[in-house]
Motif scaffolding. Structure first.
Motif, mmCIF file in Angstrom:
data_model
loop_
_atom_site.group_PDB
_atom_site.id
_atom_site.type_symbol
_atom_site.label_atom_id
_atom_site.label_comp_id
_atom_site.label_asym_id
_atom_site.label_seq_id
_atom_site.Cartn_x
_atom_site.Cartn_y
_atom_site.Cartn_z
ATOM 1 N N UNK A 196 0.911 -1.119 -0.079
ATOM 2 C CA UNK A 196 -0.040 0.178 -0.028
ATOM 3 C C UNK A 196 0.952 1.054 0.142
ATOM 4 N N UNK A 197 2.108 1.212 0.328
ATOM 5 C CA UNK A 197 3.146 2.208 0.241
ATOM 6 C C UNK A 197 3.735 2.602 -0.779
ATOM 7 N N UNK A 198 4.097 1.632 -1.615
ATOM 8 C CA UNK A 198 4.984 1.508 -2.824
ATOM 9 C C UNK A 198 3.985 1.845 -4.391
ATOM 10 N N UNK A 199 2.786 1.365 -4.085
ATOM 11 C CA UNK A 199 2.066 1.206 -5.255
ATOM 12 C C UNK A 199 1.457 2.673 -5.345
ATOM 13 N N UNK A 200 1.384 3.226 -6.630
ATOM 14 C CA UNK A 200 0.623 4.537 -6.752
ATOM 15 C C UNK A 200 -0.828 4.612 -6.602
ATOM 16 N N UNK A 201 -1.389 5.086 -5.439
ATOM 17 C CA UNK A 201 -2.782 5.217 -4.908
ATOM 18 C C UNK A 201 -3.121 6.493 -4.168
ATOM 19 N N UNK A 202 -4.468 6.732 -4.486
ATOM 20 C CA UNK A 202 -4.646 7.862 -3.247
ATOM 21 C C UNK A 202 -4.649 7.296 -1.914
ATOM 22 N N UNK A 203 -4.812 8.213 -1.053
ATOM 23 C CA UNK A 203 -4.827 7.849 0.653
ATOM 24 C C UNK A 203 -6.015 7.244 0.657
ATOM 25 N N UNK A 204 -7.146 7.307 0.222
ATOM 26 C CA UNK A 204 -8.546 6.572 0.375
ATOM 27 C C UNK A 204 -8.327 5.284 -0.015
ATOM 28 N N UNK A 205 -7.716 5.210 -1.212
ATOM 29 C CA UNK A 205 -7.491 3.873 -1.999
ATOM 30 C C UNK A 205 -6.658 3.048 -0.733
ATOM 31 N N UNK A 206 -5.353 3.517 -0.270
ATOM 32 C CA UNK A 206 -4.647 2.818 0.387
ATOM 33 C C UNK A 206 -5.418 2.350 1.587
ATOM 34 N N UNK A 207 -6.183 3.362 2.364
ATOM 35 C CA UNK A 207 -6.830 2.723 3.543
ATOM 36 C C UNK A 207 -7.863 1.480 3.002
ATOM 37 N N UNK A 208 -8.407 1.525 2.104
ATOM 38 C CA UNK A 208 -9.606 0.595 1.626
ATOM 39 C C UNK A 208 -8.740 -0.760 1.211
ATOM 40 N N UNK A 209 -7.451 -0.584 0.444
ATOM 41 C CA UNK A 209 -6.647 -1.673 0.271
ATOM 42 C C UNK A 209 -6.000 -2.368 1.333
ATOM 43 N N UNK A 210 -5.726 -1.486 2.365
ATOM 44 C CA UNK A 210 -5.297 -2.327 3.519
ATOM 45 C C UNK A 210 -6.267 -3.048 4.334
ATOM 46 N N UNK A 211 -7.158 -2.355 4.727
ATOM 47 C CA UNK A 211 -8.461 -2.835 5.248
ATOM 48 C C UNK A 211 -8.912 -4.009 4.479
ATOM 49 N N UNK A 212 -9.037 -4.186 3.271
ATOM 50 C CA UNK A 212 -9.509 -5.333 2.479
ATOM 51 C C UNK A 212 -8.490 -6.538 2.686
ATOM 52 N N UNK A 213 -7.150 -6.234 2.404
ATOM 53 C CA UNK A 213 -6.165 -7.211 2.496
ATOM 54 C C UNK A 213 -6.070 -7.749 4.321
ATOM 55 N N UNK A 214 -6.069 -6.926 5.178
ATOM 56 C CA UNK A 214 -6.165 -7.749 6.427
ATOM 57 C C UNK A 214 -7.345 -8.458 6.654
ATOM 58 N N UNK A 215 -8.361 -8.144 5.849
ATOM 59 C CA UNK A 215 -9.627 -8.756 6.028
ATOM 60 C C UNK A 215 -9.430 -10.296 5.458
ATOM 61 N N UNK A 216 -8.916 -10.087 4.276
ATOM 62 C CA UNK A 216 -8.610 -11.529 3.458
ATOM 63 C C UNK A 216 -7.762 -12.317 4.159
ATOM 64 N N UNK A 217 -6.448 -11.809 4.597
ATOM 65 C CA UNK A 217 -5.761 -12.830 5.137
ATOM 66 C C UNK A 217 -6.249 -13.402 6.671
ATOM 67 N N UNK A 218 -6.997 -12.416 7.236
ATOM 68 C CA UNK A 218 -7.407 -13.055 8.497
ATOM 69 C C UNK A 218 -8.629 -14.168 8.331
ATOM 70 N N UNK A 219 -9.262 -13.648 7.330
ATOM 71 C CA UNK A 219 -10.463 -14.747 7.202
ATOM 72 C C UNK A 219 -9.982 -16.192 6.604
ATOM 73 N N UNK A 220 -9.063 -15.856 5.614
ATOM 74 C CA UNK A 220 -8.522 -17.347 5.297
ATOM 75 C C UNK A 220 -7.872 -18.080 6.167
ATOM 76 N N UNK A 221 -7.094 -17.295 7.218
ATOM 77 C CA UNK A 221 -6.442 -17.927 8.225
ATOM 78 C C UNK A 221 -7.212 -18.642 9.081
ATOM 79 N N UNK A 222 -8.287 -17.907 9.458
ATOM 80 C CA UNK A 222 -9.378 -18.385 10.558
ATOM 81 C C UNK A 222 -10.241 -19.554 9.841
ATOM 82 N N UNK A 223 -10.344 -19.582 8.292
ATOM 83 C CA UNK A 223 -10.842 -20.601 7.878
ATOM 84 C C UNK A 223 -10.008 -22.096 7.756
ATOM 85 N N UNK A 224 -8.870 -21.782 7.713
ATOM 86 C CA UNK A 224 -7.808 -22.945 7.704
ATOM 87 C C UNK A 224 -7.882 -23.615 9.134
#
Length: 424
Positions: free
Chosen positions: A143-171
């Motif tokens: 989220x820091x190196x890819x060219x995005x707006x501040x709002x996009x970075x926030x949503x990208x980080x939140x979506x990434x955390x949600x995906x990682x934790x969901x997949x881990x919990x499912x496993x």
């Protein structure tokens, strides 16, 4: 090396030795044989990774990235999807490599999700936890190196955390379920083995009680023939007939025991239990006690029976019969010719008791009769009777008295009938 199927099954030889391998905690790089279910799961995960990679490709084309970056995305995305087929053999290495690539590139993300899920299912928390944390940390450079707006970075980080934790919990949930199923199967196998062991012990006790009685009768009659070779032909013929009858019954009992053992062994090896079942003969009860005493009298024993208990339940009655049978067998072995007194008392709600008493060493008033040599014994009979009484909820005592007698006493519970017919 032990061959394992992908669904966690192993040969019965290693079933108890490798519980951790059966849960997917084996060493990396081992040979994996996939079952039909494993192929279906692998294909679905491969298609999932390819689908996520294709969505990432569409999004990248909409952003118009530089050609070198687009080429790197496409190559790493394709290689990562192909590497999903190696997730069962090297799940940790695949998760680390794809996670590292996802720290800047977008298309390896689908394969990274599949690898993280595999690690969560097939590795303990001490491994899957750090791998999950590593995947979360890779979101920071993305989220820091890819060219995005501040709002996009926030949503990208939140979506990434949600995906990682969901997949881990499912496993983790799937792994916990597999551990539970394995534990239940292990308990079921242990219970089955324990049931087989108890059944073998029961058969061994019955075999000891029955065969010891028959063989002691054979020894008694044979000793009488040896002691009185000049007996009248009628008595010799009677003793020989008793020997033949008891030998036939002993062989029949032994044949039935071997048949039951063979049947239980075939069931343990996967044989069908519905056909070829070996039926057991009706077990003796308290009502058969007079016949046992009469048989001993015909063999030359002086047995007196005082039976003051009627209608005892089948279980306590059978145990009491076996106790008396073994006590009479011991009297024939160690006190041949001595009179034996058997006293049985009991009533519903009270203990069903039995006392077997005989003089020590075959002496009675200074006179003793013994035909032939002493019958050998290992002392296991009284131990087995004590265990039988304790398993039935009672107790058994035995030993010599100051009066020079050997006494066996047993107490067995006689429950009160819980059902009564109403008077009409």
């Amino acid at each position: 090396m032990t061959e394992l199927r992908g669904d966690g099954a192993a040969t019965s030889e290693y079933r108890w030795a490798l519980p951790s391998v059966l849960l997917g905690d084996g060493s990396a790089g081992g040979r994996v044989r996939r079952s039909t279910r494993d192929w279906i799961v692998d294909i679905l995960l491969f298609l999932l990774a390819c689908g996520l990679t294709f969505l990432s490709l569409i999004e990248l084309r909409a952003q118009h990235p530089p050609e070198p970056l687009m080429f790197a995305e496409q190559v790493t995305g394709a290689l990562s999807c192909a590497a999903v087929w190696l997730r069962r053999r090297w799940p940790v290495a695949l998760a680390v490599v794809t996670g590292l690539l996802s720290s800047y590139l977008e298309m390896p993300g689908g394969a990274s999700v599949a690898a993280l899920f595999t690690v969560a299912v097939h590795r303990p928390f001490k491994i899957s936890g750090p791998i999950t944390l590593f995947n979360l940390l890779t979101l920071i450079p993305y989220v820091s190196l890819r060219p995005q707006t501040e709002l996009d970075r926030t949503w990208t980080a939140a979506l990434g955390v949600a995906i990682v934790l969901t997949v881990f919990a499912w496993g983790i949930v799937i792994r916990a379920r597999r551990q539970l199923v394995w534990s239940l199967r292990q308990r079921a196998d242990s219970a089955a083995e324990e049931a087989k062991r108890l059944e073998r012990e029961r058969i061994a006790r019955e075999m000891h009680d029955v065969l010891a009685h028959r063989i002691s009768m054979l020894s008694l009659h044979a000793g009488a023939l040896e002691f009185r070779p000049d007996a009248p032909p009628g008595e010799i013929a009677k003793a020989a007939g008793a020997i033949r009858a008891n030998a036939h019954l002993a062989l029949q009992d032994l044949r039935e025991v071997i048949g039951v053992l063979r049947h239980s062994t075939s069931e343990g090896e996967g044989g069908e239990g519905g056909e070829g079942t070996v039926p057991e003969r009706p077990q003796p009860t308290l009502a058969d006690l007079p016949a046992l005493v009469e048989e001993c009298r015909h063999a030359g024993m002086d047995v007196r029976l005082d039976l003051r208990a009627d209608g005892a339940p089948e279980g306590p009655g059978r145990n009491l019969y076996r106790i008396v049978q073994e006590a009479l067998t011991n009297a024939r072995k160690h006190a041949g010719g001595a009179p034996v007194t058997v006293t049985v008392e009991g009533a519903p709600g009270k203990a069903l008791s039995v006392e077997v008493r005989n003089p020590l060493g075959g002496r009675h008033g200074g006179l003793g009769v013994r035909h032939g040599a002493r019958i050998p014994g290992a002392g296991a009979g009284l131990i087995g009777l004590t265990e039988r009484a304790e398993l039935a909820g009672g107790r058994l005592e035995h030993g010599a008295t100051p009066q020079g007698e050997f006494v066996v006493r047993a107490w067995l519970p006689w429950p009160v009938e819980t059902t009564q017919e109403d008077d009409a």
